[in-house]
Design an enzyme around this catalytic site. Structure first.
Site, PDB file in Angstrom:
ATOM      1  N   CYS A   1     -51.160  29.119  57.186  1.00 58.38           N
ATOM      2  CA  CYS A   1     -52.010  28.658  56.073  1.00 58.38           C
ATOM      3  C   CYS A   1     -51.867  27.148  55.882  1.00 58.38           C
ATOM      4  CB  CYS A   1     -51.641  29.380  54.776  1.00 58.38           C
ATOM      5  SG  CYS A   1     -52.624  28.798  53.383  1.00 58.38           S
TER       6      CYS A   1
ATOM      7  N   LYS B   1     -48.603  35.487  62.174  1.00 60.82           N
ATOM      8  CA  LYS B   1     -49.871  34.763  62.402  1.00 60.82           C
ATOM      9  C   LYS B   1     -49.600  33.270  62.383  1.00 60.82           C
ATOM     10  CE  LYS B   1     -54.738  34.801  60.866  1.00 60.82           C
ATOM     11  NZ  LYS B   1     -55.035  33.641  60.038  1.00 60.82           N
TER      12      LYS B   1
END
Ligand code: FMN
Length: 328
Positions: A101, A140
């Protein structure tokens, strides 16, 4: 079919985690469309272990949407491990760790994509989470902080060595945010470098693109994010094309049914007021796939409760198809 640990993933097509978007009602819609795996929005590990009510609510699930991956963010290995245990206790199938992010408020705490600059910290987090739960674990990542720090291969190997069961790569640099194009070659390189499944994420904008990502990169899973927000049918369209060789186009009637179902699910889980607020955003996304986009958008501002939702849908679909909606 591929497996993440012992969890069977029935086809390669996966809903991306999207903050503010991939709540339970939307995931249920997407699951019905045939996605093999869905992700929660990112969940604060610190909030979860402090027992914050709103944060815990992100773990609400339902058997029909399984398998489900819950995504955690944070920078502290102990907190991430404790949060992963909470996810495990909730019976969720997969724990996913967010290391991609690029939002400032996440980076400033050393979490999300800031971790790409700390390989050692990544190793600590992944190995501690791995030791603390039996739930299959995925991570991720991005390609690195910047082109000068393109460390995705090093990070992928660390993640595999520390016991994660799959890697998702969104091949943009942190500094890029969402600009430029996702570099699918990076997905291919990671696939060649590790033995665990690799899921590619980035810029799948139609059915052919989804199939092309898999063919070009050899990835096991293809993650779809923004396109699914405006066209949730994409999963059904891909599977239909693969199974029949023919294109699938939803009718306006099918869209109307979907929109009403989406509102009902939101109302069921969140109550009428929150459902109405959230539905405005949902319809803005859907309007990009529907005819008379401008007309639909101008109606959205009046959405304030269930009666106004139904009258909005009535007038819109009357305009586009001449049909009417029943209120039950
Ligand atoms: C509104 C929005 C919210 C997102 N939130 C998250 C998130 O919570 N966790 C995460 O790992 N990625 C998040 N992403 C990134 C997506 O998961 C995905 O990797 C990215 O959008 C690229 O895929 P796409 O081109 O298919 O959208 C978000 C993306 C968008 C557009």
């Amino acid at each position: 079919m591929f497996k993440i640990g012992l969890v069977k993933i029935a086809n390669p097509f996966i809903l991306a985690p999207m903050s503010g978007k991939t709540n339970l009602p939307f995931r249920l819609i997407i699951k019905k469309m045939g996605a093999a795996l869905v992700h929660t929005e990112m969940i604060s590990s610190e909030g979860l272990i402090r027992g914050q009510k709103k944060t815990a609510g992100y773990l609400e699930t339902n058997l029909t949407e399984r398998p489900l991956a819950a995504q955690l963010f944070g920078a502290n290995p102990q907190s991430m491990a404790k949060a992963a245990q909470i996810v495990e206790q909730a019976g969720i199938d997969i724990v996913d760790l967010n290391m991609g992010c690029p939002a400032k408020k996440i980076l400033k705490n050393g979490a999300g994509a800031a971790l790409m600059r700390s390989p050692q910290r990544i190793a600590q987090i992944v190995s501690l989470v791995r030791k603390s739960t039996d739930t299959p674990l995925t991570v991720k990542i991005r390609s690195g902080w910047s082109p000068a720090e393109a460390n995705y291969l090093q990070i992928s190997r660390i993640i595999e060595d520390c016991g994660a069961e799959a890697i998702t790569i969104h091949p943009r640099y942190t500094k890029q945010g969402f600009s430029g194009m996702a570099d699918w070659h990076v997905i291919h390189e990671i696939k060649d470098a590790v033995h665990i499944p690799v899921i590619g994420s980035g810029d799948v904008t139609d059915v052919h693109h989804a199939i092309e990502m898999k063919e070009r990169t050899g990835c096991d899973g293809v993650m779809i994010g923004r396109e699914a927000l405006k066209n949730p049918w994409i999963f059904k369209q891909i599977l239909h094309l693969q199974q029949t060789g023919e294109a699938f186009h939803p009718t306006l009637e099918a869209w109307r049914t979907l929109i009403i179902e989406h509102f009902s699910l939101l109302e069921h889980y969140f109550g009428e007021k929150r459902a109405s607020n959230h539905m405005r955003g949902v319809l803005l996304h859907y309007s990009r796939s529907l005819p008379k986009t401008k007309e639909l958008r101008s109606l959205i501002s009046g959405l304030d409760g269930k009666p106004s939702f139904l009258s909005l849908i009535n007038s819109y679909f009357e305009q586009v198809s001449g049909g009417t909606l029943h209120e039950d």
